[in-house]
Motif scaffolding. Structure first.
Motif, PDB file in Angstrom:
ATOM      1  N   LYS A 112       0.846  -1.199   0.000  1.00 26.88           N
ATOM      2  CA  LYS A 112       0.000   0.000   0.000  1.00 26.88           C
ATOM      3  C   LYS A 112       0.879   1.246   0.000  1.00 26.88           C
ATOM      4  CE  LYS A 112      -4.091  -1.889   2.275  1.00 26.88           C
ATOM      5  NZ  LYS A 112      -4.952  -1.691   1.076  1.00 26.88           N
ATOM      6  N   LEU A 113       0.541   2.194  -0.889  1.00 28.04           N
ATOM      7  CA  LEU A 113       1.264   3.459  -0.968  1.00 28.04           C
ATOM      8  C   LEU A 113       0.267   4.606  -1.015  1.00 28.04           C
ATOM      9  CD1 LEU A 113       4.078   2.620  -3.567  1.00 28.04           C
ATOM     10  CD2 LEU A 113       4.286   2.747  -1.079  1.00 28.04           C
ATOM     11  N   PRO A 114       0.648   5.789  -0.527  1.00 25.27           N
ATOM     12  CA  PRO A 114      -0.259   6.947  -0.563  1.00 25.27           C
ATOM     13  C   PRO A 114      -0.438   7.440  -1.998  1.00 25.27           C
ATOM     14  CG  PRO A 114       1.924   7.610   0.168  1.00 25.27           C
ATOM     15  CD  PRO A 114       1.950   6.118   0.083  1.00 25.27           C
ATOM     16  N   ILE A 115      -1.635   7.926  -2.288  1.00 24.80           N
ATOM     17  CA  ILE A 115      -1.904   8.409  -3.646  1.00 24.80           C
ATOM     18  C   ILE A 115      -2.547   9.791  -3.606  1.00 24.80           C
ATOM     19  CG2 ILE A 115      -2.117   6.127  -4.676  1.00 24.80           C
ATOM     20  CD1 ILE A 115      -5.194   6.462  -4.465  1.00 24.80           C
ATOM     21  N   LYS A 116      -2.443  10.473  -4.740  1.00 25.29           N
ATOM     22  CA  LYS A 116      -3.119  11.755  -4.921  1.00 25.29           C
ATOM     23  C   LYS A 116      -4.524  11.512  -5.478  1.00 25.29           C
ATOM     24  CE  LYS A 116       1.226  14.160  -5.948  1.00 25.29           C
ATOM     25  NZ  LYS A 116       1.957  14.983  -6.950  1.00 25.29           N
ATOM     26  N   GLU A 117      -5.209  12.596  -5.791  1.00 29.60           N
ATOM     27  CA  GLU A 117      -6.572  12.482  -6.299  1.00 29.60           C
ATOM     28  C   GLU A 117      -6.616  11.695  -7.607  1.00 29.60           C
ATOM     29  OE1 GLU A 117      -9.344  13.307  -4.893  1.00 29.60           O
ATOM     30  OE2 GLU A 117      -8.370  14.181  -3.120  1.00 29.60           O
ATOM     31  N   GLN A 118      -5.564  11.822  -8.424  1.00 31.48           N
ATOM     32  CA  GLN A 118      -5.530  11.141  -9.706  1.00 31.48           C
ATOM     33  C   GLN A 118      -5.033   9.701  -9.578  1.00 31.48           C
ATOM     34  OE1 GLN A 118      -3.862  13.921  -8.939  1.00 31.48           O
ATOM     35  NE2 GLN A 118      -5.054  15.525  -9.962  1.00 31.48           N
ATOM     36  N   GLU A 119      -4.936   9.222  -8.342  1.00 37.81           N
ATOM     37  CA  GLU A 119      -4.470   7.876  -8.022  1.00 37.81           C
ATOM     38  C   GLU A 119      -3.011   7.640  -8.410  1.00 37.81           C
ATOM     39  OE1 GLU A 119      -7.000   4.651  -9.072  1.00 37.81           O
ATOM     40  OE2 GLU A 119      -8.628   5.354  -7.764  1.00 37.81           O
ATOM     41  N   GLU A 120      -2.253   8.722  -8.524  1.00 38.43           N
ATOM     42  CA  GLU A 120      -0.813   8.617  -8.721  1.00 38.43           C
ATOM     43  C   GLU A 120      -0.145   8.578  -7.340  1.00 38.43           C
ATOM     44  OE1 GLU A 120       0.271  12.017 -10.972  1.00 38.43           O
ATOM     45  OE2 GLU A 120      -0.603  11.275 -12.840  1.00 38.43           O
ATOM     46  N   ILE A 121       1.009   7.944  -7.269  1.00 37.42           N
ATOM     47  CA  ILE A 121       1.717   7.845  -5.995  1.00 37.42           C
ATOM     48  C   ILE A 121       2.072   9.238  -5.479  1.00 37.42           C
ATOM     49  CG2 ILE A 121       3.792   6.996  -4.844  1.00 37.42           C
ATOM     50  CD1 ILE A 121       3.856   4.703  -6.857  1.00 37.42           C
ATOM     51  N   ASP A 122       1.781   9.483  -4.214  1.00 32.41           N
ATOM     52  CA  ASP A 122       2.039  10.792  -3.603  1.00 32.41           C
ATOM     53  C   ASP A 122       3.456  10.825  -3.025  1.00 32.41           C
ATOM     54  OD1 ASP A 122       1.973  13.227  -2.373  1.00 32.41           O
ATOM     55  OD2 ASP A 122       0.040  12.939  -1.390  1.00 32.41           O
ATOM     56  N   TYR A 123       4.412  11.092  -3.908  1.00 33.18           N
ATOM     57  CA  TYR A 123       5.818  11.108  -3.492  1.00 33.18           C
ATOM     58  C   TYR A 123       6.102  12.244  -2.516  1.00 33.18           C
ATOM     59  CZ  TYR A 123       6.447   7.932  -7.449  1.00 33.18           C
ATOM     60  OH  TYR A 123       6.369   6.868  -8.306  1.00 33.18           O
ATOM     61  N   GLU A 124       5.391  13.334  -2.653  1.00 34.45           N
ATOM     62  CA  GLU A 124       5.607  14.493  -1.777  1.00 34.45           C
ATOM     63  C   GLU A 124       5.254  14.142  -0.329  1.00 34.45           C
ATOM     64  OE1 GLU A 124       4.268  19.201  -1.371  1.00 34.45           O
ATOM     65  OE2 GLU A 124       3.440  17.948  -2.970  1.00 34.45           O
ATOM     66  N   PHE A 125       4.135  13.438  -0.167  1.00 39.47           N
ATOM     67  CA  PHE A 125       3.761  13.013   1.181  1.00 39.47           C
ATOM     68  C   PHE A 125       4.810  12.069   1.754  1.00 39.47           C
ATOM     69  CE2 PHE A 125       2.029   9.634   3.844  1.00 39.47           C
ATOM     70  CZ  PHE A 125       1.559  10.374   4.921  1.00 39.47           C
ATOM     71  N   MET A 126       5.270  11.110   0.955  1.00 39.55           N
ATOM     72  CA  MET A 126       6.266  10.150   1.415  1.00 39.55           C
ATOM     73  C   MET A 126       7.511  10.885   1.914  1.00 39.55           C
ATOM     74  SD  MET A 126       5.741   7.435  -1.718  1.00 39.55           S
ATOM     75  CE  MET A 126       7.254   6.534  -1.417  1.00 39.55           C
ATOM     76  N   GLU A 127       7.952  11.863   1.159  1.00 42.69           N
ATOM     77  CA  GLU A 127       9.156  12.635   1.509  1.00 42.69           C
ATOM     78  C   GLU A 127       8.948  13.399   2.813  1.00 42.69           C
ATOM     79  OE1 GLU A 127      13.084  14.147   0.110  1.00 42.69           O
ATOM     80  OE2 GLU A 127      11.781  12.591  -0.697  1.00 42.69           O
ATOM     81  N   ASN A 128       7.851  14.131   2.908  1.00 40.67           N
ATOM     82  CA  ASN A 128       7.589  14.948   4.096  1.00 40.67           C
ATOM     83  C   ASN A 128       7.357  14.102   5.345  1.00 40.67           C
ATOM     84  OD1 ASN A 128       7.791  17.538   2.917  1.00 40.67           O
ATOM     85  ND2 ASN A 128       5.724  17.381   2.084  1.00 40.67           N
ATOM     86  N   PHE A 129       6.704  12.967   5.162  1.00 45.41           N
ATOM     87  CA  PHE A 129       6.409  12.099   6.301  1.00 45.41           C
ATOM     88  C   PHE A 129       7.706  11.530   6.892  1.00 45.41           C
ATOM     89  CE2 PHE A 129       5.236   8.018   8.249  1.00 45.41           C
ATOM     90  CZ  PHE A 129       4.256   8.443   9.128  1.00 45.41           C
ATOM     91  N   ILE A 130       8.603  11.031   6.050  1.00 50.07           N
ATOM     92  CA  ILE A 130       9.871  10.480   6.537  1.00 50.07           C
ATOM     93  C   ILE A 130      10.736  11.570   7.149  1.00 50.07           C
ATOM     94  CG2 ILE A 130      12.039   9.401   5.838  1.00 50.07           C
ATOM     95  CD1 ILE A 130       9.694   7.468   6.046  1.00 50.07           C
ATOM     96  N   LEU A 131      10.769  12.750   6.552  1.00 48.13           N
ATOM     97  CA  LEU A 131      11.526  13.863   7.135  1.00 48.13           C
ATOM     98  C   LEU A 131      10.993  14.212   8.518  1.00 48.13           C
ATOM     99  CD1 LEU A 131      12.113  16.290   4.125  1.00 48.13           C
ATOM    100  CD2 LEU A 131      13.873  15.361   5.633  1.00 48.13           C
ATOM    101  N   ALA A 132       9.671  14.225   8.650  1.00 50.38           N
ATOM    102  CA  ALA A 132       9.055  14.535   9.938  1.00 50.38           C
ATOM    103  C   ALA A 132       9.428  13.503  10.989  1.00 50.38           C
ATOM    104  CB  ALA A 132       7.539  14.617   9.785  1.00 50.38           C
ATOM    105  N   ILE A 133       9.383  12.228  10.614  1.00 47.59           N
ATOM    106  CA  ILE A 133       9.741  11.153  11.550  1.00 47.59           C
ATOM    107  C   ILE A 133      11.197  11.286  11.981  1.00 47.59           C
ATOM    108  CG2 ILE A 133      10.025   8.662  11.819  1.00 47.59           C
ATOM    109  CD1 ILE A 133       7.113   9.612  11.829  1.00 47.59           C
ATOM    110  N   LYS A 134      12.090  11.561  11.034  1.00 50.59           N
ATOM    111  CA  LYS A 134      13.512  11.740  11.359  1.00 50.59           C
ATOM    112  C   LYS A 134      13.706  12.879  12.364  1.00 50.59           C
ATOM    113  CE  LYS A 134      16.089  10.009   7.367  1.00 50.59           C
ATOM    114  NZ  LYS A 134      17.109  10.384   6.358  1.00 50.59           N
ATOM    115  N   LYS A 135      13.043  13.984  12.095  1.00 46.22           N
ATOM    116  CA  LYS A 135      13.191  15.143  12.972  1.00 46.22           C
ATOM    117  C   LYS A 135      12.624  14.880  14.363  1.00 46.22           C
ATOM    118  CE  LYS A 135      13.343  18.723   9.388  1.00 46.22           C
ATOM    119  NZ  LYS A 135      12.705  19.950   8.849  1.00 46.22           N
ATOM    120  N   LEU A 136      11.512  14.164  14.430  1.00 42.72           N
ATOM    121  CA  LEU A 136      10.924  13.842  15.734  1.00 42.72           C
ATOM    122  C   LEU A 136      11.846  12.931  16.540  1.00 42.72           C
ATOM    123  CD1 LEU A 136       7.163  13.274  14.843  1.00 42.72           C
ATOM    124  CD2 LEU A 136       8.171  15.217  16.059  1.00 42.72           C
ATOM    125  N   ILE A 137      12.518  11.993  15.858  1.00 43.56           N
ATOM    126  CA  ILE A 137      13.462  11.107  16.545  1.00 43.56           C
ATOM    127  C   ILE A 137      14.633  11.914  17.095  1.00 43.56           C
ATOM    128  CG2 ILE A 137      15.132   9.244  16.208  1.00 43.56           C
ATOM    129  CD1 ILE A 137      13.146   8.036  14.189  1.00 43.56           C
TER     130      ILE A 137
END
Length: 390
Positions: A344-369
């Motif tokens: 399962k991967l996050p998608i945008k409205e057009q059902e394309e993979i939401d790479y921007e969310f993936m990037e921001n989410f991992i950056l956020a997790i790194k910073k929180l750690i």
């Protein structure tokens, strides 16, 4: 500082009154020994050489506590500790009550260290009596007139404490800089986009779609190496400087080193074991090659992909491969099996993979750690300061 001080020799009986504990508590007879101090409990000091002699904390009749600001002396283990608060004892623990007026914590700590040094020539099991304890000789700093130099002791401990705090703070700064350097971050403050990614994830506002692994990744062909794992060094040595991937789940599967010559050198890909007890995939950010019982896959939907996106993807893959149902007896299989599994991967409205969310989410997790590490380190320094300033 120590080089310029004069030293004098003193008998323990001239410095302390050697007293027996008000009551001996045997551990086997105690109902509870608490790991942490709770309301109404006091330290239970025994003959251990660890944790300031404290085995735990017990709740007993307070009239049998021994005085605070004294030393505990274990007769069998020859360990001495400064006891800041009132305490109970086990068997064969004597109480050393200071006869001198200068009895603040720093001075008591200094004398404890000098006393322990004098005891270093004695060993466990020799045993001691009140009479033999009294004639133990201790070296202490003295003034010109031969009196004990209490002022020197206090200043010396204060300087040690200040140095310790300075070292903790310096280490803290160095660790933070190292964390930021490794992650490629300037600081650990969340951006607006990163906060939104976390919020959307927590509120379950992200849309997900199943993707076949084989449609996203391609397996990388590698040259077969003419080595067996047992023939290779487990540490980088000379020309053996290229990490080799095997089915091991330790150190990301990279536990051996081979020459670079003739090897297919990989980087910025995902590795997966094909014959293991644990089928955990790893993102490999540095040069390596494949040795045996494992393979590497590369994301084929983007020409360039960041480490953050790969970290998100490898986490998704592990939800399908790194499962307790798989083992040597019940093998997952190789790429021919894994490629047909769906993640399962996050998608945008057009059902394309939401790479921007993936990037921001991992950056956020790194910073929180990193933030958690920084706050823990700050707490450690703050606690140390409070303890030393009491």
């Amino acid at each position: 500082m120590l080089q310029s001080v004069k030293w004098g020799e003193f008998l323990l009986r001239d410095l302390f009154e050697v007293a027996s504990s008000k009551k001996i508590y045997h551990a086997n007879n105690l109902e509870n020994i608490f790991k942490n101090q709770i309301k109404g409990s006091f330290p239970y000091v025994v003959r251990t050489t660890r944790q300031n002699g404290v085995r735990g904390y017990i709740i007993e009749d307070e009239q049998y506590t021994n005085d605070a600001n004294t030393l505990s002396f274990a007769q069998d283990t020859f360990s001495v500790f400064y006891q800041k608060q009132k305490f109970f004892t086990g068997n064969k623990v004597k109480i050393l009550k200071p006869k001198f007026k200068n009895q603040n914590e720093k001075i008591m700590q200094y004398i404890t260290a000098c006393f322990q040094k004098a005891l270093s020539r004695l060993s466990w099991g020799v045993g001691s009596t009140v009479d033999t304890i009294k004639i133990i000789k201790i070296q202490l700093p003295i003034c010109e007139n031969g009196a004990i130099n209490f002022s020197f002791m206090e200043k010396f401990i204060a300087e040690l404490e200040a140095t310790h705090i300075a070292e903790l703070e310096a280490t803290h700064i160095a660790e933070l800089e190292a964390y930021l350097s490794v992650t490629g971050l300037k600081d650990y403050k969340l951006t607006k986009e990163e906060r939104q990614a976390l919020k959307d994830f927590e509120n379950k506002e992200i849309k997900w779609k199943d993707f076949r692994i084989g449609d996203l990744f391609t397996r990388i062909k590698t040259n077969k190496l003419p080595y067996k794992a047992k023939e290779l060094p487990q540490e980088e040595t000379g020309k053996y400087n290229l990490p080799c991937l095997t089915s091991s789940f330790q150190n990301q599967g990279l536990n051996y080193f081979a020459p670079r010559e003739g090897a297919t050198i990989l980087k910025n890909v995902i590795s997966i074991p094909s014959n293991s007890d644990v089928y955990k995939a790893y993102y490999q950010s540095r040069d390596f090659t494949v040795l045996s019982d494992a393979y590497a896959i590369k994301f084929q939907k983007l020409k360039e992909i960041t480490s953050k996106k790969y970290l998100f993807l490898v986490t998704s893959i592990n939800k399908k491969t790194n499962l307790p149902i798989y083992s040597y007896k019940n093998k997952l299989g190789g790429w021919n099996v894994v490629k047909d599994k769906f993640i399962k991967l996050p998608i945008k409205e057009q059902e394309e993979i939401d790479y921007e969310f993936m990037e921001n989410f991992i950056l956020a997790i790194k910073k929180l750690i990193i933030k958690d590490v920084v706050e823990f380190s700050n707490s450690k320094i703050s606690t140390t300061k409070k303890v030393l300033n009491k």
